[in-house]
Scaffold this motif. Structure first.
Motif, mmCIF file in Angstrom:
data_model
loop_
_atom_site.group_PDB
_atom_site.id
_atom_site.type_symbol
_atom_site.label_atom_id
_atom_site.label_comp_id
_atom_site.label_asym_id
_atom_site.label_seq_id
_atom_site.Cartn_x
_atom_site.Cartn_y
_atom_site.Cartn_z
ATOM 1 N N THR A 1 8.015 44.522 76.517
ATOM 2 C CA THR A 1 8.648 43.386 75.829
ATOM 3 C C THR A 1 8.692 42.162 76.725
ATOM 4 O O THR A 1 8.443 41.038 76.286
ATOM 5 C CB THR A 1 10.066 43.770 75.386
ATOM 6 O OG1 THR A 1 10.003 44.922 74.551
ATOM 7 C CG2 THR A 1 10.734 42.631 74.640
ATOM 8 N N ASN A 2 9.012 42.365 77.990
ATOM 9 C CA ASN A 2 9.098 41.255 78.936
ATOM 10 C C ASN A 2 7.759 40.547 79.087
ATOM 11 O O ASN A 2 7.699 39.323 79.290
ATOM 12 C CB ASN A 2 9.575 41.773 80.289
ATOM 13 C CG ASN A 2 9.869 40.644 81.262
ATOM 14 O OD1 ASN A 2 10.509 39.659 80.926
ATOM 15 N ND2 ASN A 2 9.384 40.786 82.489
ATOM 16 N N ARG B 1 6.153 36.295 76.664
ATOM 17 C CA ARG B 1 5.638 35.105 77.351
ATOM 18 C C ARG B 1 4.519 34.417 76.571
ATOM 19 O O ARG B 1 4.112 33.303 76.931
ATOM 20 C CB ARG B 1 5.126 35.496 78.741
ATOM 21 C CG ARG B 1 6.187 36.167 79.614
ATOM 22 C CD ARG B 1 5.587 36.632 80.934
ATOM 23 N NE ARG B 1 6.550 37.360 81.745
ATOM 24 C CZ ARG B 1 6.278 37.907 82.928
ATOM 25 N NH1 ARG B 1 5.048 37.793 83.429
ATOM 26 N NH2 ARG B 1 7.203 38.564 83.588
ATOM 27 N N GLN C 1 15.801 41.948 74.887
ATOM 28 C CA GLN C 1 15.896 43.101 75.765
ATOM 29 C C GLN C 1 16.985 44.076 75.303
ATOM 30 O O GLN C 1 16.902 45.279 75.578
ATOM 31 C CB GLN C 1 16.184 42.640 77.204
ATOM 32 C CG GLN C 1 15.053 41.877 77.856
ATOM 33 C CD GLN C 1 13.839 42.750 78.141
ATOM 34 O OE1 GLN C 1 13.858 43.950 77.941
ATOM 35 N NE2 GLN C 1 12.749 42.140 78.598
ATOM 36 N N GLY D 1 11.054 48.124 77.699
ATOM 37 C CA GLY D 1 11.593 46.888 78.262
ATOM 38 C C GLY D 1 10.544 46.112 79.029
ATOM 39 O O GLY D 1 10.479 44.877 78.947
ATOM 40 N N VAL E 1 19.396 37.114 80.499
ATOM 41 C CA VAL E 1 18.395 37.954 79.847
ATOM 42 C C VAL E 1 18.238 37.498 78.408
ATOM 43 O O VAL E 1 19.171 36.922 77.823
ATOM 44 C CB VAL E 1 18.816 39.446 79.911
ATOM 45 C CG1 VAL E 1 20.083 39.689 79.114
ATOM 46 C CG2 VAL E 1 17.696 40.350 79.449
ATOM 47 N N SER E 2 17.085 37.723 77.832
ATOM 48 C CA SER E 2 16.864 37.375 76.431
ATOM 49 C C SER E 2 17.474 38.462 75.542
ATOM 50 O O SER E 2 17.476 39.645 75.907
ATOM 51 C CB SER E 2 15.371 37.240 76.129
ATOM 52 O OG SER E 2 14.719 38.479 76.312
ATOM 53 N N ALA F 1 16.075 33.188 76.835
ATOM 54 C CA ALA F 1 17.035 33.810 77.742
ATOM 55 C C ALA F 1 18.413 33.160 77.625
ATOM 56 O O ALA F 1 18.532 31.941 77.471
ATOM 57 C CB ALA F 1 16.530 33.710 79.177
#
Length: 454
Positions: free
Chosen positions: A271-272, A276, A330, A268, A326-327, A305
């Protein structure tokens, strides 16, 4: 009679030391001898090689393994930042080396030498398979380039037939090369080659497609497997007690479950970070792009998101949040991390069973301190295959592309109809103000003249 006389020695089957007398042979102590079997005068002067202790061996192995670990990390990140084409080259090299290692463990050198074309056929089938798979990927992702080139167009439109004929030629050559007394060995090699093609080359093809869809779909599966492998080891040696599977005695249930939880958390976080940067989430539209030039595209909705309402929070519980932003990615990473933790390790267990079958420790020695390339990639192949299937089933957005429109026009329309499409598009662009009035007039006059000549 003297016990050492020549007559008695001959009667006992021994030879006389001389022909003319009973000369006693001097006694030699043969307990410490040289390589020739007899002691030498300067034997004590030769320095003896010191035996390497177990500690020194483990230390040397650890250093070698650590050095090559950093080398592989540097190559991995260097190629990924340099551009997609370099990652493709790395994946191609990995699948060729892995294929070579898997083929080698079932090979019998003595028989392979007596059969002239055994190795040649193995590499021929590898080449024809890679031609088919790579061609499929290039045609699918670069239709707008391949289909408008006069030289490449015939190869693109007849690619599958050409690939089939290449395979048939290899099949016919194999049948004609069969020799009496070697049938079992030759058919074993034939079946073993096809198994290696499926388990390695075909699955590596889907990893290649992941690269074209976006660097994130290549980096995430690889990093999830590596993360799971590391934490399975850490959790296993920390609180592992229960054996998981007999094929890998060191694997424990506690390490298996602990690695699953850690992989989800770290996946997670990774991925976050990757979401970007468009360099990671954009499909390949320029093979010359790198991390400095970047890529531009409209992001897939999975990376945008969204606000979701939490259904199981009662409205009276005002101290708890009722929504979460949240996108969707996730949520998808939970399933990918779960597969990397609970299913992908079975690729490693399969490889362990294969090595036990042939009584070998490693598939090869391609990577110093790490064994063979297949030993490092046994879980990666099945994980990359899953990532492709998951992406195509739940994440990919299917819409018309320039390549698909060109392909439809070339394969489904006549030359006259294609010219009408060009005229219609030009008129549309003029009405939108994208081109001037002279462009439609020029195209209309020249296309009419061209049709008249036909």
């Amino acid at each position: 009679m003297d016990r050492n006389s020549p007559t008695e020695e001959k009667a006992n089957g021994s030879k006389s030391p001389t022909r003319n007398g009973d000369i006693k042979r001097p006694h030699y102590d043969r307990t410490d001898t040289a390589a020739s079997g007899w002691a030498t005068d300067n034997e004590d002067e030769k320095p003896k090689e010191p035996q390497q202790s177990d500690y020194d061996k483990k230390k040397q192995t650890f250093i070698t393994r650590a050095v090559w670990t950093f080398v592989m990390i540097a190559i991995f990140f260097g190629s990924m930042f340099a551009g997609h084409i370099y990652v493709i080259i790395i994946v191609t090299a990995v699948q060729i080396i892995s294929f070579k290692e898997v083929i080698a463990i079932a090979n019998v050198p003595s028989r392979a030498r007596s059969l002239r074309f055994t190795k040649t056929l193995n590499w021929y089938f590898l080449g024809s398979t890679m031609y088919f798979l790579y061609g499929e990927s290039v045609i699918y992702y670069f239709k707008h380039i391949v289909l408008i080139d006069r030289v490449l167009l015939p190869f693109a439109t007849h690619h599958r037939f050409i690939s089939f004929m290449l395979y048939v030629m290899g099949f016919v050559f194999f049948v004609t090369s069969l020799q009496k007394g070697h049938y079992r060995f030759q058919f074993t090699q034939f079946a073993w080659t096809h198994m290696a093609l499926y388990l390695i080359v075909v699955q590596a093809h889907f990893i290649m497609n992941n690269i074209f869809e976006g660097m994130i779909w290549f980096f995430l599966p690889v990093s999830l497997v590596i993360t799971n492998d590391i934490f399975a080891y850490v959790c296993g040696i920390t609180f592992g007690r229960t054996q998981l599977i007999k094929l890998s005695p060191k694997k424990t249930v506690e390490g298996f479950v602990g690695a699953w939880i850690c992989t989800i958390l770290i996946g997670g976080g990774i991925t976050n970070i990757l979401m970007r940067y468009k360099y990671f989430i954009c499909p390949v539209n320029d093979l010359g792009a790198n991390v400095f030039t970047g890529l531009q595209c409209e992001p897939n909705p999975v990376f945008i998101a969204h606000t979701y309402t939490i259904p199981f929070i009662p409205p009276t519980y005002t101290f708890l949040p009722t929504t979460i932003t949240v996108s969707p990615m996730q949520f998808h990473i939970l399933f990918m991390a779960t597969f990397a933790s609970l299913i992908a390790p079975f690729g490693g267990f399969f490889a362990s069973g294969l090595k036990r079958t042939f009584n070998i420790k490693d598939f090869g020695d391609s990577i110093p301190g790490h064994g063979g390339m297949t030993d490092r990639m046994d879980c990666q192949f099945i994980m990359g295959f899953f990532a492709f299937m998951y992406y195509q089933s739940f994440i990919a957005v299917y819409k018309a592309s320039i390549g698909s429109v060109i392909e439809t026009a070339i394969t489904g329309l006549s030359a006259e109809e294609q010219m009408e499409v060009v005229k219609g598009l030009t008129k549309h662009l003029y009405n939108q103000g994208a081109v001037g009035a002279k462009v439609p007039e020029f195209l209309n006059d020249n296309l009419v003249n061209l049709l008249a000549r036909r």
